[in-house]
Design a protein around this motif. Structure first.
Motif, PDB file in Angstrom:
ATOM      1  N   SER A  48       0.704  -1.252  -0.043  1.00 33.89           N
ATOM      2  CA  SER A  48      -0.070   0.162  -0.077  1.00 33.89           C
ATOM      3  C   SER A  48       0.875   1.219   0.083  1.00 33.89           C
ATOM      4  O   SER A  48       0.493   2.348  -0.006  1.00 33.89           O
ATOM      5  CB  SER A  48      -1.012   0.049   1.330  1.00 33.89           C
ATOM      6  OG  SER A  48      -0.038   0.142   2.385  1.00 33.89           O
ATOM      7  N   ASP A  49       2.095   1.304   0.138  1.00 27.77           N
ATOM      8  CA  ASP A  49       2.938   2.183  -0.039  1.00 27.77           C
ATOM      9  C   ASP A  49       4.169   1.972  -1.023  1.00 27.77           C
ATOM     10  O   ASP A  49       5.346   2.387  -0.448  1.00 27.77           O
ATOM     11  CB  ASP A  49       3.573   2.749   1.297  1.00 27.77           C
ATOM     12  CG  ASP A  49       4.200   1.351   1.980  1.00 27.77           C
ATOM     13  OD1 ASP A  49       4.269   0.480   1.406  1.00 27.77           O
ATOM     14  OD2 ASP A  49       4.729   1.654   3.245  1.00 27.77           O
ATOM     15  N   ASN A  51       4.507   2.925  -4.688  1.00 25.22           N
ATOM     16  CA  ASN A  51       4.053   3.859  -5.750  1.00 25.22           C
ATOM     17  C   ASN A  51       5.410   3.517  -6.664  1.00 25.22           C
ATOM     18  O   ASN A  51       6.487   3.751  -6.506  1.00 25.22           O
ATOM     19  CB  ASN A  51       4.093   5.179  -5.445  1.00 25.22           C
ATOM     20  CG  ASN A  51       3.553   6.263  -6.698  1.00 25.22           C
ATOM     21  OD1 ASN A  51       3.289   5.571  -7.684  1.00 25.22           O
ATOM     22  ND2 ASN A  51       3.641   7.480  -6.361  1.00 25.22           N
ATOM     23  N   PRO A  52       5.061   3.377  -8.072  1.00 22.32           N
ATOM     24  CA  PRO A  52       3.925   3.043  -8.676  1.00 22.32           C
ATOM     25  C   PRO A  52       3.366   1.663  -8.829  1.00 22.32           C
ATOM     26  O   PRO A  52       2.458   1.268  -9.656  1.00 22.32           O
ATOM     27  CB  PRO A  52       4.163   3.605  -9.925  1.00 22.32           C
ATOM     28  CG  PRO A  52       5.733   3.184 -10.304  1.00 22.32           C
ATOM     29  CD  PRO A  52       6.187   3.126  -8.944  1.00 22.32           C
ATOM     30  N   TYR A  55      -0.107   1.143  -4.162  1.00 18.79           N
ATOM     31  CA  TYR A  55      -0.327   2.447  -3.370  1.00 18.79           C
ATOM     32  C   TYR A  55      -1.679   2.739  -3.140  1.00 18.79           C
ATOM     33  O   TYR A  55      -2.453   2.131  -4.075  1.00 18.79           O
ATOM     34  CB  TYR A  55       0.555   3.497  -3.975  1.00 18.79           C
ATOM     35  CG  TYR A  55       0.457   4.070  -4.981  1.00 18.79           C
ATOM     36  CD1 TYR A  55       0.918   3.513  -6.328  1.00 18.79           C
ATOM     37  CD2 TYR A  55      -0.767   5.276  -5.088  1.00 18.79           C
ATOM     38  CE1 TYR A  55       0.241   4.160  -7.516  1.00 18.79           C
ATOM     39  CE2 TYR A  55      -1.043   5.676  -6.396  1.00 18.79           C
ATOM     40  CZ  TYR A  55      -0.631   5.315  -7.517  1.00 18.79           C
ATOM     41  OH  TYR A  55      -0.802   6.046  -8.588  1.00 18.79           O
ATOM     42  N   VAL A  56      -2.025   3.695  -2.193  1.00 18.40           N
ATOM     43  CA  VAL A  56      -3.344   4.113  -2.121  1.00 18.40           C
ATOM     44  C   VAL A  56      -3.305   5.533  -2.501  1.00 18.40           C
ATOM     45  O   VAL A  56      -2.446   6.376  -2.276  1.00 18.40           O
ATOM     46  CB  VAL A  56      -3.844   3.918  -0.673  1.00 18.40           C
ATOM     47  CG1 VAL A  56      -5.265   4.257  -0.401  1.00 18.40           C
ATOM     48  CG2 VAL A  56      -3.580   2.381  -0.252  1.00 18.40           C
ATOM     49  N   ASP A  57      -4.330   5.794  -3.357  1.00 19.46           N
ATOM     50  CA  ASP A  57      -4.519   7.341  -3.632  1.00 19.46           C
ATOM     51  C   ASP A  57      -5.140   8.050  -2.544  1.00 19.46           C
ATOM     52  O   ASP A  57      -5.638   7.548  -1.562  1.00 19.46           O
ATOM     53  CB  ASP A  57      -5.064   7.354  -5.189  1.00 19.46           C
ATOM     54  CG  ASP A  57      -6.787   7.145  -5.117  1.00 19.46           C
ATOM     55  OD1 ASP A  57      -7.336   6.707  -3.982  1.00 19.46           O
ATOM     56  OD2 ASP A  57      -7.333   6.881  -6.169  1.00 19.46           O
ATOM     57  N   GLU A  58      -5.478   9.312  -3.030  1.00 24.85           N
ATOM     58  CA  GLU A  58      -6.093  10.180  -1.916  1.00 24.85           C
ATOM     59  C   GLU A  58      -7.401   9.947  -1.630  1.00 24.85           C
ATOM     60  O   GLU A  58      -7.921  10.400  -0.725  1.00 24.85           O
ATOM     61  CB  GLU A  58      -6.054  11.627  -2.325  1.00 24.85           C
ATOM     62  CG  GLU A  58      -6.688  12.201  -3.498  1.00 24.85           C
ATOM     63  CD  GLU A  58      -5.731  11.890  -5.020  1.00 24.85           C
ATOM     64  OE1 GLU A  58      -4.801  10.980  -4.849  1.00 24.85           O
ATOM     65  OE2 GLU A  58      -6.224  12.755  -5.803  1.00 24.85           O
ATOM     66  N   ASN A  59      -8.114   9.002  -2.291  1.00 27.46           N
ATOM     67  CA  ASN A  59      -9.634   8.871  -2.074  1.00 27.46           C
ATOM     68  C   ASN A  59      -9.441   7.388  -1.237  1.00 27.46           C
ATOM     69  O   ASN A  59     -10.501   6.921  -1.040  1.00 27.46           O
ATOM     70  CB  ASN A  59     -10.351   8.607  -3.430  1.00 27.46           C
ATOM     71  CG  ASN A  59     -10.513  10.301  -3.962  1.00 27.46           C
ATOM     72  OD1 ASN A  59     -10.698  11.076  -3.193  1.00 27.46           O
ATOM     73  ND2 ASN A  59     -10.188  10.335  -5.098  1.00 27.46           N
ATOM     74  N   GLY A  60      -8.284   6.830  -0.980  1.00 31.41           N
ATOM     75  CA  GLY A  60      -8.427   5.563  -0.353  1.00 31.41           C
ATOM     76  C   GLY A  60      -8.547   4.201  -1.301  1.00 31.41           C
ATOM     77  O   GLY A  60      -8.756   3.282  -0.689  1.00 31.41           O
ATOM     78  N   TYR A  62      -7.044   1.297  -3.858  1.00 28.34           N
ATOM     79  CA  TYR A  62      -5.567   0.908  -4.186  1.00 28.34           C
ATOM     80  C   TYR A  62      -5.332   1.233  -5.631  1.00 28.34           C
ATOM     81  O   TYR A  62      -6.353   1.233  -6.723  1.00 28.34           O
ATOM     82  CB  TYR A  62      -5.647  -0.434  -3.970  1.00 28.34           C
ATOM     83  CG  TYR A  62      -5.228  -0.854  -2.502  1.00 28.34           C
ATOM     84  CD1 TYR A  62      -4.143  -0.987  -1.828  1.00 28.34           C
ATOM     85  CD2 TYR A  62      -6.440  -0.774  -1.474  1.00 28.34           C
ATOM     86  CE1 TYR A  62      -3.731  -1.374  -0.638  1.00 28.34           C
ATOM     87  CE2 TYR A  62      -6.030  -1.206  -0.212  1.00 28.34           C
ATOM     88  CZ  TYR A  62      -4.970  -1.473   0.290  1.00 28.34           C
ATOM     89  OH  TYR A  62      -4.621  -1.678   1.512  1.00 28.34           O
ATOM     90  N   SER A  85      -2.994  -4.987   2.986  1.00 26.81           N
ATOM     91  CA  SER A  85      -1.868  -4.244   2.873  1.00 26.81           C
ATOM     92  C   SER A  85      -0.867  -4.803   3.407  1.00 26.81           C
ATOM     93  O   SER A  85      -0.936  -5.510   4.737  1.00 26.81           O
ATOM     94  CB  SER A  85      -2.196  -2.878   3.608  1.00 26.81           C
ATOM     95  OG  SER A  85      -0.708  -2.213   4.248  1.00 26.81           O
ATOM     96  N   THR A  86       0.150  -5.437   2.726  1.00 22.51           N
ATOM     97  CA  THR A  86       1.329  -6.416   2.980  1.00 22.51           C
ATOM     98  C   THR A  86       2.568  -5.526   3.180  1.00 22.51           C
ATOM     99  O   THR A  86       2.889  -4.522   2.630  1.00 22.51           O
ATOM    100  CB  THR A  86       1.458  -7.405   2.416  1.00 22.51           C
ATOM    101  OG1 THR A  86       1.814  -7.213   0.699  1.00 22.51           O
ATOM    102  CG2 THR A  86       0.432  -8.355   2.225  1.00 22.51           C
ATOM    103  N   GLU A  87       3.586  -6.105   3.987  1.00 20.33           N
ATOM    104  CA  GLU A  87       4.829  -5.430   4.023  1.00 20.33           C
ATOM    105  C   GLU A  87       5.784  -6.599   3.278  1.00 20.33           C
ATOM    106  O   GLU A  87       5.523  -7.671   3.443  1.00 20.33           O
ATOM    107  CB  GLU A  87       5.521  -5.209   5.414  1.00 20.33           C
ATOM    108  CG  GLU A  87       4.399  -4.310   6.287  1.00 20.33           C
ATOM    109  CD  GLU A  87       4.114  -3.068   5.844  1.00 20.33           C
ATOM    110  OE1 GLU A  87       5.334  -2.396   5.185  1.00 20.33           O
ATOM    111  OE2 GLU A  87       3.069  -2.409   5.946  1.00 20.33           O
TER     112      GLU A  87
END
Lengths: 278, 224
Positions: A48-49, A51-52, A55-60, A62, A85-87
């Motif tokens: 979820s983090d 990019n590109p 990731y998650v955009d400003e409206n939440g 994916y 959301s995984t790491e």
């Protein structure tokens, strides 16, 4: 993250080994293709983090290259999608415990990981790359003079590769991306070696730099992963990826999600369609 | 004023998402605290008991939880319970379990030390007045203990709030993760956003922990 992983994994193994030896692993933790269809929802683990890719955009919502693919998978399977959301450090664990059905989190295929999870056909290539200043583009590492230093970030595959294959090149090692970037911009070395996605993105964002070597050494592939032994899902995924290859789906995906970061130039370097690797 | 990339927070639902993340963190820590305090008091009383076996077991529990990094405990409960027991816990539930285990251990030790710090003559005088053992605890010892405990347990509360940042490793999107998502999503168009967003997260954590400290100080004054 790397550091956490280094401490975490041994501790985890230590802690779990007591249990794994003692308690039974009663049943397979994965859901078959039929079970997923019946449930009507597929759980897909993505970053979820990053990019590109994910990731998650400003409206939440994916977004990204991995997510674009995941959306299509769910659509063709006729199910709803639940993003998890995984790491980097917990991707394997998520699959093995059945908490997700598929991992689409920029998962590089490696020998070690193949023993833990099953990879489907690849959908992206990654390898090392080298970026240098426009006034002296390094096209091959053989061209470097005896005093020409190359920047690497400690602990990365670029460092290992250069030490092994080019032991004579003086390396400048930095602990973080930020310090490496600063040194490179100040001209302390003639080139910077890193994952090719990173150096390409760097050259795109910073004027005056060129990726002289977009592909260095052997390249790895990025592929979707399912739990080990989940053949029904794996086979369906492979068929799906081949089918998508016929319509050049990943080229379209690149245009939609990656072109802004990496430009048109590297499309063929990065994208894999169907079975085609290289 | 330097560019802190604060405009990122105004895009779409971003600020709301950050607050949502904060709510998730506060919920986990508050539920855990609410459960840890009673369990911890019980554990602390047990730890002062005379039975050697009980003392050994409680000590073992305390040390085990203390030595284990919270991150490992989170992994053990979240993934381990699925592996060995087949339970499929939600990330939030797993987080609360771990935080209660941890909070109970820490709280128990605080209670134990507070109890043993009550001078012996308090027990003896109370017995001399004819109070039963249970009455001694309820009317004499516990009220004094609780007052001594307050500053210490507030410290635990704020530590717990801050440690919720680890639950992002088991898929819970709390305030820090939400912030990281925003920073990354705007990596290209707002490279300085990391400064602004971490600053805002800092302020948010402060706004949660500060009232707790203030309330504790007022209580301390009132009782002192």
């Amino acid at each position: 993250m790397k550091k956490i992983k280094r401490i975490l994994i041994p501790l985890l193994v230590l802690a779990l080994s007591g249990c794994l030896a003692g308690c039974k692993n009663t049943k397979d933790n994965y859901r078959t293709l039929e079970e997923i269809k019946k449930a009507g929802t597929i759980n897909i683990g993505v970053f979820s983090d990053k990019n590109p890719f994910g990731y998650v955009d400003e409206n939440g919502n994916y977004r990204g290259y991995d997510v674009y693919f995941a959306d299509r998978l769910a659509k063709d399977l006729g199910v709803k999608i639940n993003y998890v959301s995984t790491e980097a450090a917990n991707r394997t664990e998520y699959l093995q415990t059945g908490k997700v059905d598929v991992i689409l989190a920029n998962f590089t295929v490696t020998k070690e990981r193949k023993e833990e999870v099953d990879f489907a056909l690849p959908y992206m290539n990654v390898s090392l790359g080298v970026v240098s200043k426009n006034d002296r583009v390094v096209k091959s590492l053989e061209d470097l003079g005896a005093d020409d230093a190359v920047i690497v970030i400690s602990g990365t595959t670029a460092e290992t590769y250069l030490i092994k294959n080019y032991p004579d090149i003086p390396l400048q090692k930095f602990d973080s991306y930020a310090t490496a970037k600063e040194a490179f911009e100040n001209g302390t070395a003639v080139a910077w070696a890193n994952d090719n996605t990173e150096v390409i993105a760097f050259a795109m964002q910073n004027k005056g730099y060129t990726v002289g070597i977009p592909k260095l050494g052997s390249s790895d592939t990025i592929a979707p992963a399912v739990a080990r032994g989940n053949t029904s899902l794996l086979e369906w995924m492979n068929q799906e990826i081949e089918k998508l290859g016929e319509e050049q789906f990943f080229h379209k995906n690149y245009d939609e999600t990656l072109a802004d970061t990496y430009g048109e130039e590297y499309k063929e370097t990065l994208v894999v369609e169907g079975k085609k690797t290289d | 004023m330097p560019d802190l990339g604060l405009d990122v927070l105004l895009k779409g639902n971003n600020f709301f998402r950050l607050l949502e993340g904060l709510l998730a963190a506060v919920k986990i820590s508050m539920v855990s605290i609410a459960l840890s305090i009673p369990f911890g008091v019980l554990l602390g009383i047990t730890m002062t008991g005379k039975n050697i076996l009980v003392r050994f077991l409680t000590k073992l529990y305390l040390e085990f939880i203390r030595i284990m990094p919270q991150l490992v405990l989170l992994f053990l409960v979240f993934f381990g319970s699925t592996r060995s027991l087949g339970w499929n816990l939600e990330g939030e539930t797993a987080a609360v379990i771990v935080f209660v285990l941890w909070g109970t251990a820490e709280m128990g030790d605080l209670v134990r030390s507070a109890l043993t710090s009550i001078p012996k003559h308090q027990y003896e005088s109370s017995r001399a007045l004819g109070l039963a053992k249970r009455q001694t605890y309820f009317y004499i010892i516990l009220p004094q203990t609780l007052r001594r405990l307050l500053p210490l347990s507030i410290n635990l509360v704020t530590r717990m709030v801050k440690t919720t940042s680890l639950v992002l490793m088991i898929g819970v999107v709390e305030v820090l993760k939400a912030g990281q998502q925003m920073i990354e999503a705007n990596r290209m168009n707002s490279p300085n956003a990391a400064f602004g967003i971490y600053l805002v997260i800092f302020i948010l954590y402060f706004l949660v922990c500060w009232p707790v400290s203030m309330a504790a100080r007022r209580l301390e004054k009132k009782w002192g």
